[in-house]
Design an enzyme around this catalytic site. Structure first.
Site, PDB file in Angstrom:
ATOM      1  N   GLU A   1     -15.184 -29.964 -16.430  1.00 16.55           N
ATOM      2  CA  GLU A   1     -14.097 -29.159 -16.998  1.00 16.55           C
ATOM      3  C   GLU A   1     -12.721 -29.668 -16.572  1.00 16.55           C
ATOM      4  O   GLU A   1     -11.868 -28.911 -16.134  1.00 16.55           O
ATOM      5  CB  GLU A   1     -14.264 -27.681 -16.596  1.00 16.55           C
TER       6      GLU A   1
ATOM      7  N   GLU B   1     -17.893 -12.192 -14.376  1.00 16.70           N
ATOM      8  CA  GLU B   1     -17.207 -12.861 -15.473  1.00 16.70           C
ATOM      9  C   GLU B   1     -17.831 -12.554 -16.833  1.00 16.70           C
ATOM     10  O   GLU B   1     -17.125 -12.322 -17.804  1.00 16.70           O
ATOM     11  CB  GLU B   1     -17.241 -14.379 -15.209  1.00 16.70           C
TER      12      GLU B   1
ATOM     13  N   ASP C   1     -24.273 -21.174 -17.877  1.00 20.27           N
ATOM     14  CA  ASP C   1     -23.132 -20.692 -17.111  1.00 20.27           C
ATOM     15  C   ASP C   1     -23.167 -19.194 -16.829  1.00 20.27           C
ATOM     16  O   ASP C   1     -22.420 -18.446 -17.448  1.00 20.27           O
ATOM     17  CB  ASP C   1     -21.832 -21.041 -17.849  1.00 20.27           C
TER      18      ASP C   1
HETATM   19  O1  GCW Z   1     -18.058 -19.989 -15.541  1.00 30.95           O
HETATM   20  C1  GCW Z   1     -17.100 -20.995 -15.663  1.00 30.95           C
HETATM   21  C2  GCW Z   1     -15.795 -20.292 -15.532  1.00 30.95           C
HETATM   22  C3  GCW Z   1     -14.713 -21.128 -14.912  1.00 30.95           C
HETATM   23  C4  GCW Z   1     -15.258 -21.772 -13.651  1.00 30.95           C
HETATM   24  C5  GCW Z   1     -16.430 -22.652 -14.023  1.00 30.95           C
HETATM   25  C6  GCW Z   1     -17.082 -23.300 -12.818  1.00 30.95           C
HETATM   26  C7  GCW Z   1     -14.075 -22.176 -11.615  1.00 30.95           C
HETATM   27  O2  GCW Z   1     -15.399 -19.816 -16.786  1.00 30.95           O
HETATM   28  O3  GCW Z   1     -13.610 -20.291 -14.652  1.00 30.95           O
HETATM   29  O4  GCW Z   1     -14.280 -22.497 -12.949  1.00 30.95           O
HETATM   30  O5  GCW Z   1     -17.421 -21.873 -14.647  1.00 30.95           O
HETATM   31  O6  GCW Z   1     -18.083 -22.772 -12.362  1.00 30.95           O
HETATM   32  O7  GCW Z   1     -16.600 -24.308 -12.341  1.00 30.95           O
END
Ligand code: GCW
Length: 730
Positions: A319, A421, A393
């Site tokens: 990311e 989240e 995720d």
């Molecule tokens: O779940 C996603 C989140 C990001 C997060 C990423 C990760 C810290 O939306 O905010 O970044 O995973 O785990 O690196």
């Protein structure tokens, strides 16, 4: 005096309730029950018979040693016993009948005499014994371990027994942690914004550190020690390189000093390109000797300030974060460079496997496995690869990541998300115990039946020399720490399972309820039942039958199954649900992207067919016609709609059950949770209506008989905007 005020406030409140509707007066009452004390409330035991029994069994204390940890034990015990029993107990260095004796073989000759040498030899540095025993003719209770911190853990165990009203007259407890590293990950930025945080700001007041030491830091450490958490990563994995500058290291050291006597080590997330960003170098290539030296020097500088520094957590080439891939190097080469720098000091590297890249042209759920499995055997001994529980995720439900079991030579650390989240932020009541257990108990079959994820993670399956588990914290500056009092239980269950993954989600929930909301049997039964049901309820109104990643874009607040046309396909919802006029679901079987091949048989075979895949993963692995017959006998469309409706309706039932407890719960927690349930009820309906209307636009089938029509217009749901939703990444 305080107590009198507290009780008279309760009485007045009770009277007022006779005349008023709920919620309206909540703000006028202060009863001290604002959630700050977490599960360490030590309220008086009102069952007088039981209190008397405890008083008879423990009549004085003998706490050996005068280390900082011993002082903490002493204070905790006095505070707890005077709260629970109304009396603080005298300490005496003389052996007495009915004494509680706490010590190690090194600081207490009595522990040495107790005939526990053999058992102590197998306890390691953190395990403890609680024993009711006769010593020199006196009946005593022992809390023994090899280190002061072990006896602190034992003390908290003992206090938990009192708080939950368990017998203490014939104790024979032996407890050792199943994982070595039990770590919270804070996604906290240095400006105090918490990524994916819904409970206020970061509790670290960097600006005022190192001098100004908030009381909260100590209470945080106490709470963690009480559940066996022994590490904390202070800053976000999307790391600010400044954390490694002397200015910040001084602040980090002051926190480490506070946490040390509680058995908690400090770790830091680092930015892989730090040599360039703060070191003035032209590269961060892990094979460049000058870069390697930069990290070695940095490690030395850190250990000078923090001799027991834990190590680094790294999000690399994920990311947008920099990583070894930027220099044509592998994850192993990147991790090993850091591992070499930390190794002489006993530090470790937690290298995250959360990687997926648009260029890869491979389905996202498969990428972590493809990237890391070939690297098995290449990592240094002090590297753990940290893997999210599922392959995508932190969704409300995912199958376990196929990496678990696939890397016999590489210790894998579990990464759970405690913060919500994808599960309703901090207003939805979702107890995560059942979810954590579902993953930990899942059988990978890596070495035949019984090769559970838990055994991979605790290192027993492959005899790893180090093991660990991480939880992304849900803690912030909110008075009640987690935004919603019930969500404190997720911090709690994470710690308890990290210590012992064989405990059941229910027993941990019950323990937590007793300590946090009280021991009244109706409260215990009803709230524990609600907790146990809560996760499945949320899965139903958000992502039933294996749907996933259909939250709104960016902030992830609320439904967004219509999300499409983003920079990358695998950030959209339509990529994951694949609804069209023929059906819905992601074909990850061999006819599709063949993600099932990453699992060992027979898991692979089970997942391959829609007839054998567990129904909760149906649409995760299969694209099926709207008329596909599900196990209930309903068509897929009807089943999907029913799940959304059942989930939303169940929140209404939760709220009713909660209301029935009004007389038995202190006013503040009662009202806070009631108000949160109002929000949850509204949002569960929002999820239900929006998703059913959206999927109906493909299925073109009626709402099943007996169910009301979804309210609202799809277009209105699509147009809803929440630019200031909390917790967004920056
Ligand atoms: O779940 C996603 C989140 C990001 C997060 C990423 C990760 C810290 O939306 O905010 O970044 O995973 O785990 O690196």
């Amino acid at each position: 005096m305080l107590t009198i005020q507290k009780y008279s406030a309760r009485i007045i409140f009770g009277l007022l309730l006779c005349f008023t509707a709920h919620a309206s007066f909540a703000q006028f009452f202060f009863d001290g029950e604002d959630g700050y004390r977490l599960w360490l409330r030590y309220e008086p035991i009102t069952d007088r018979k039981l209190a008397k029994q405890y008083q008879q069994q423990i009549q004085s204390l003998q706490i050996a040693g005068d280390s900082q940890t011993n002082t903490i034990i002493r204070k905790e015990l006095h505070h707890a016993l005077s709260g629970l029993l109304g009396d603080s107990l005298a300490e005496s260095q003389q052996l007495k009948n009915r004494q509680l004796i706490i010590g190690t073989p090194l600081n207490s000759s009595l522990i040495g005499e107790a005939g526990l040498a053999e058992e102590l030899a197998n306890l390691g540095n953190e395990g403890y014994l609680l024993r009711s025993i006769k010593l020199r003719g006196k009946q005593v209770t022992l809390i023994a371990g090899n280190t002061d911190v072990a006896t602190l853990y034992g003390t908290f165990h003992f206090l938990r027994l009192l708080q939950t009203h368990q017998p203490i007259d014939s104790l024979a407890v032996k407890s050792t942690p199943k994982m070595d590293l039990r770590v919270l990950n804070h996604w906290d930025n240095l400006d105090r914004h918490v990524e994916r945080g819904y409970a206020g700001q970061s509790i670290w007041d960097w600006h005022k550190l190192p001098e100004y030491k908030e009381q909260r830091y100590y209470d945080y450490a106490r709470a963690n020690a009480s559940i066996g958490i022994n590490g904390t990563v202070l800053n976000n994995v999307n790391a600010d390189p400044l954390i490694l500058t002397p200015q910040y290291l001084e602040k980090v050291a002051s926190l480490a000093d506070i946490f040390r006597p509680y058995g908690i080590k400090v770790y830091l997330s680092i930015k892989f390109s730090s040599p360039q960003l703060i070191g003035g170098m032209s590269t961060s290539d892990p094979l460049n000797p000058a870069v390697q030296k930069w990290w070695r020097d940095k490690a030395q500088e850190i250990y000078k300030r923090i001799p027991d520094f834990g190590g680094f957590l790294v999000k690399a080439n994920s990311e947008g974060q920099p990583g070894p891939g930027d220099f044509g190097r592998s994850h192993a080469q990147g991790a090993n460079m850091l591992a070499e720098a930390l190794e002489p000091h006993g530090g470790i590297v937690m290298w995250r496997a959360f990687v997926y890249a648009a260029e890869k042209n491979e389905e996202r759920s498969k990428q972590a496995y493809s990237e890391f499995k070939p690297l098995d055997g290449q990592f240094h001994k002090n590297v753990l690869v940290q893997v999210k529980n599922g392959p995508i995720d932190f969704q409300p439900r995912e199958p376990f990541s196929p990496l678990f079991g696939a890397t016999p030579q590489t210790p894998l650390m579990m990464e759970f998300q405690i913060t919500m989240e994808y599960l309703g932020f901090s207003t939805h009541w979702v107890y995560l115990g059942p979810m954590y257990k579902e993953v930990l108990d899942a059988d990978t079959f890596a070495k035949g039946a019984g090769s559970t994820v838990a055994k991979v993670v605790d290192g027993s399956l492959f005899n790893n020399s180090i093991s660990g588990i991480a939880g992304v914290a849900n803690i912030g500056t909110d008075r009640n720490w987690t935004g919603h009092i019930i969500l404190q239980s997720n911090w709690y269950v994470f710690g308890r399972l990290a210590w012992d993954h064989q405990l059941s989600a229910r027993e941990i929930a019950e323990e937590w309820v007793r300590m946090t909301l009280g021991n009244d049997s109706e409260v215990v039964t009803k709230v524990t039942d609600l907790m146990m049901a809560s996760r499945e309820i949320t899965v139903n109104y958000m992502t039933p039958l294996g749907l996933h990643h259909i939250m709104a874009e960016g902030h992830h607040y609320g439904p967004g199954p219509w999300v499409k046309d983003l920079g990358r396909d695998d950030w959209t919802s339509v990529y994951y649900h694949r609804a069209d006029k023929n059906g819905i679901g992601f074909d990850r079987s061999p006819n599709g992207v063949n993600a099932v091949e990453q699992y060992f048989p027979p898991v692979r075979d089970l997942y391959t067919s829609p007839e054998t895949v567990p129904e909760e993963f149906l649409l995760w692995f299969h694209h099926l016609s709207w008329d596909y017959k599900t196990r209930s006998g309903r068509t897929l469309w009807n089943e999907l709609v029913h799940r959304y409706y059942d989930g939303a309706a169940a929140v209404g039932d939760m709220a009713q059950t909660w209301d029935s407890l009004q007389e038995k719960i202190a006013p503040q927690p009662f009202h806070q949770i009631q108000m949160a349930l109002d929000i949850q009820e509204k949002e569960a309906l929002w999820w239900r209506n929006a998703c059913v209307l959206y999927f109906q636009s493909f299925s073109d089938r009626p709402i099943p008989e007996g169910l009301e029509k979804p309210q609202g217009r799809l277009q209105d749901y699509i147009e809803m905007q929440f630019p200031h939703a909390p917790g967004q990444g920056k």
